[in-house]
Design a protein around this motif. Structure first.
Motif, mmCIF file in Angstrom:
data_model
loop_
_atom_site.group_PDB
_atom_site.id
_atom_site.type_symbol
_atom_site.label_atom_id
_atom_site.label_comp_id
_atom_site.label_asym_id
_atom_site.label_seq_id
_atom_site.Cartn_x
_atom_site.Cartn_y
_atom_site.Cartn_z
ATOM 1 N N UNK A 55 55.436 71.796 38.321
ATOM 2 C CA UNK A 55 56.478 73.218 38.442
ATOM 3 C C UNK A 55 57.458 73.374 37.999
ATOM 4 N N UNK A 56 58.192 74.199 37.197
ATOM 5 C CA UNK A 56 59.023 74.342 36.524
ATOM 6 C C UNK A 56 59.832 75.502 37.692
ATOM 7 N N UNK A 57 60.401 76.194 38.238
ATOM 8 C CA UNK A 57 61.608 76.829 37.879
ATOM 9 C C UNK A 57 62.295 77.291 36.890
ATOM 10 N N UNK A 58 62.175 78.719 37.674
ATOM 11 C CA UNK A 58 63.185 79.138 37.103
ATOM 12 C C UNK A 58 63.258 81.476 37.195
ATOM 13 N N UNK A 59 64.215 81.712 37.083
ATOM 14 C CA UNK A 59 64.444 83.234 37.287
ATOM 15 C C UNK A 59 65.720 83.246 36.564
ATOM 16 N N UNK A 60 65.718 84.807 36.846
ATOM 17 C CA UNK A 60 66.780 85.714 35.835
ATOM 18 C C UNK A 60 68.110 84.937 36.368
ATOM 19 N N UNK A 61 69.663 85.143 36.128
ATOM 20 C CA UNK A 61 70.515 85.235 36.652
ATOM 21 C C UNK A 61 71.350 83.927 35.958
ATOM 22 N N UNK A 62 72.337 83.981 36.178
ATOM 23 C CA UNK A 62 73.487 82.876 35.970
ATOM 24 C C UNK A 62 73.221 81.232 35.703
ATOM 25 N N UNK A 63 73.096 79.542 35.646
ATOM 26 C CA UNK A 63 72.666 78.831 35.485
ATOM 27 C C UNK A 63 72.818 78.813 36.819
ATOM 28 N N UNK A 64 74.075 78.528 37.134
ATOM 29 C CA UNK A 64 74.284 78.024 38.719
ATOM 30 C C UNK A 64 73.984 77.475 39.603
ATOM 31 N N UNK A 65 73.274 79.880 39.533
ATOM 32 C CA UNK A 65 72.911 80.398 40.211
ATOM 33 C C UNK A 65 71.401 79.828 40.730
ATOM 34 N N UNK A 66 70.924 79.847 39.119
ATOM 35 C CA UNK A 66 68.923 79.266 38.949
ATOM 36 C C UNK A 66 69.471 78.008 39.791
ATOM 37 N N UNK A 67 70.480 76.942 39.231
ATOM 38 C CA UNK A 67 70.580 75.627 39.619
ATOM 39 C C UNK A 67 70.321 75.308 41.441
ATOM 40 N N UNK A 68 71.388 76.006 41.718
ATOM 41 C CA UNK A 68 71.379 76.427 43.315
ATOM 42 C C UNK A 68 70.284 76.798 43.815
ATOM 43 N N UNK A 69 69.424 77.576 43.672
ATOM 44 C CA UNK A 69 68.237 78.649 43.971
ATOM 45 C C UNK A 69 67.197 77.035 43.532
ATOM 46 N N UNK A 70 67.158 76.476 42.478
ATOM 47 C CA UNK A 70 66.329 75.776 42.745
ATOM 48 C C UNK A 70 66.482 74.714 43.840
ATOM 49 N N UNK A 71 67.142 74.155 43.664
ATOM 50 C CA UNK A 71 67.267 72.764 44.912
ATOM 51 C C UNK A 71 67.208 73.598 46.364
#
Length: 446
Positions: free
Chosen positions: A157-173
């Motif tokens: 699976x690949x986690x992706x969403x719109x927004x800032x890279x830092x927010x994306x990484x935090x959301x993925x964790x």
């Protein structure tokens, strides 16, 4: 990989072996050639200077020069120092005490970072883990789509969403924690060159997700540029390891031999091909053996164990011993062989192959021939594959038309098949003779 360096070192040690008893002058002359070979391989100048000094200090002692086989002792010292230069021991990934383990992939554009993230995911998936890929590169066109396509290919699976890279990484964790994914592999943004904007974003990302592993992906073909890039990233981020890509290409080896000594960062993985399963753990001792033309039998065995079907191999062995080896078996063997990767990469692991230019030229092989062989056999009827002796002139012309090749190509394949059958019979006969000789205390090769 390291072809030119391997050839030069092979010639140096060949001269040493021809001398029998060595003098200090012989060792110094050999080390001068080693120094030139390493510099031509784009190894860092200071690294070369220190390396040659260490080898000289160990090699000119009376214990070595007085040895019955001093040339082999010098080669042994060079091997040990090359191993130490690349880290000495295997380096493993750091893991979290409490999952998920967070791995940050960093590097410049064009180094193969996104593909390497997918390769690492597949590597860890084969170990029974549940990786999650994170598309945190929002700047490069199609970077997210590329990671999604790669993720589909390896069913990760690949986690992706719109927004800032830092927010994306935090959301993925957070997502990984809820759904039990481990590890989390973050594909960060790269640039065409190192700049403050890139480094600041990576530092923010590091502070937010607190990765257990920061891996720098560098192109081995860039030589000393790769070392300079590693040095800068390490100063700003504190790298945990390096992944060298394109080690299967026409690389001189400078990056592999310099990065650990210059930055202190261990090389943890090596990309040895374009396919997603062509990522290997980096073993300093095995790489030293390859550089010196001694091959890498352990890696070859491991590759065979992970790619070849064990049950199928047992069945094939029974068929070979019963002399019932036909073109269907031949096709099965070709398909199994293709799984192991490029032929040149496999041959480079055989002892003596890397340092012998003439031998490599004799074994020059077009990878397309495997595809053509498969096409020819697929154009045959089941009866023709099981009984190739019935294939006459008219059948050969029909088979050639069916696969879009020539009658000469069909003839060549059938000849190769007959040679393979003959070799198989010889090997089977040798095995029987060996077992019989072992009981009597005699061996067929003595």
């Amino acid at each position: 990989m390291f072809t030119s360096l391997t050839e030069k070192l092979h010639e140096v040690f060949k001269k040493l072996k021809s001398k029998g008893k060595l003098t200090e002058e012989d060792v110094n002359a050999a080390l001068k050639e080693v120094r030139v070979a390493l510099l031509e391989a784009d190894v860092n100048f200071k690294v070369v200077k220190d390396f040659v000094a260490r080898v000289r200090e160990r090699a000119v002692g009376q214990e070595i020069l007085a040895n019955l086989n001093p040339a082999h002792q010098v080669i042994k010292i060079v091997r040990e120092e090359l191993t130490a230069l690349m880290g000495g021991q295997d380096a493993r990934l750091n893991t979290a005490a409490k999952p998920p383990t967070v791995i940050m992939m960093v590097g410049l554009q064009g180094s193969g970072k996104t593909t390497t993230a997918a390769k690492l995911s597949l590597f860890l998936k084969k170990q029974g883990r549940r990786p999650l890929l994170v598309a945190a590169d929002i700047y490069r066109p199609a970077a997210i789509k590329q990671l999604q396509v790669l993720g589909e290919q390896i069913q990760v699976p690949v986690f992706s969403r719109e927004g800032d890279p830092v927010a994306i990484a935090v959301g993925a964790v957070e997502e990984a924690g809820k759904k039990g994914y481990d590890p989390v592999i973050i594909d960060t943004a790269g640039r065409l060159h190192i700049n403050e904007e890139l480094m600041t974003e990576l530092e923010r990302l590091k502070a937010a997700v607190k990765p257990h592993e920061i891996l720098l992906v560098v192109d081995a073909m860039t030589g000393q540029d790769a070392v300079r890039v590693a040095e800068t990233f390490h100063q700003r981020l504190g790298l945990d390891g390096v992944v060298l890509t394109k080690l299967d290409g026409d690389t001189r080896g400078g990056a592999a031999l310099s990065i650990r000594a210059v930055t202190g960062c261990p090389i943890k993985f090596a990309g040895v091909g374009e396919k997603l399963d062509m990522l290997e753990l980096f073993h300093p001792d095995r790489m030293a053996d390859r550089i010196l033309g001694m091959g890498d039998i352990l890696t070859l065995i491991e590759k065979a164990q992970t790619t070849l079907d064990a049950q199928q191999a047992v069945e094939m062995q029974k068929r070979i011993k019963s002399a019932d080896f036909n073109l269907e078996d031949f096709l099965t063997q070709l398909r199994q062989f293709k799984k192991m990767g490029p032929l040149e990469h496999i041959l480079s692991m055989l002892p003596g192959f890397g340092g012998m230019k003439k031998l490599r030229e004799e074994f020059q092989f077009d990878e397309r021939e495997l595809v053509w062989a498969e096409a020819i056999i697929n154009s045959m009827t089941p009866e023709e594959r099981r009984h190739p002796e019935i294939i006459d002139g008219s059948r050969r012309r029909r088979i050639a038309r069916g696969c879009g090749l020539t009658v000469q190509d069909v003839n060549r394949l059938l000849k190769q098949f007959e040679q393979t059958k003959k070799l198989v019979r010889q090997l089977t006969s040798f095995e029987k003779g060996f077992k019989k000789g072992a009981k009597l205390g005699r061996f067929p090769f003595m």
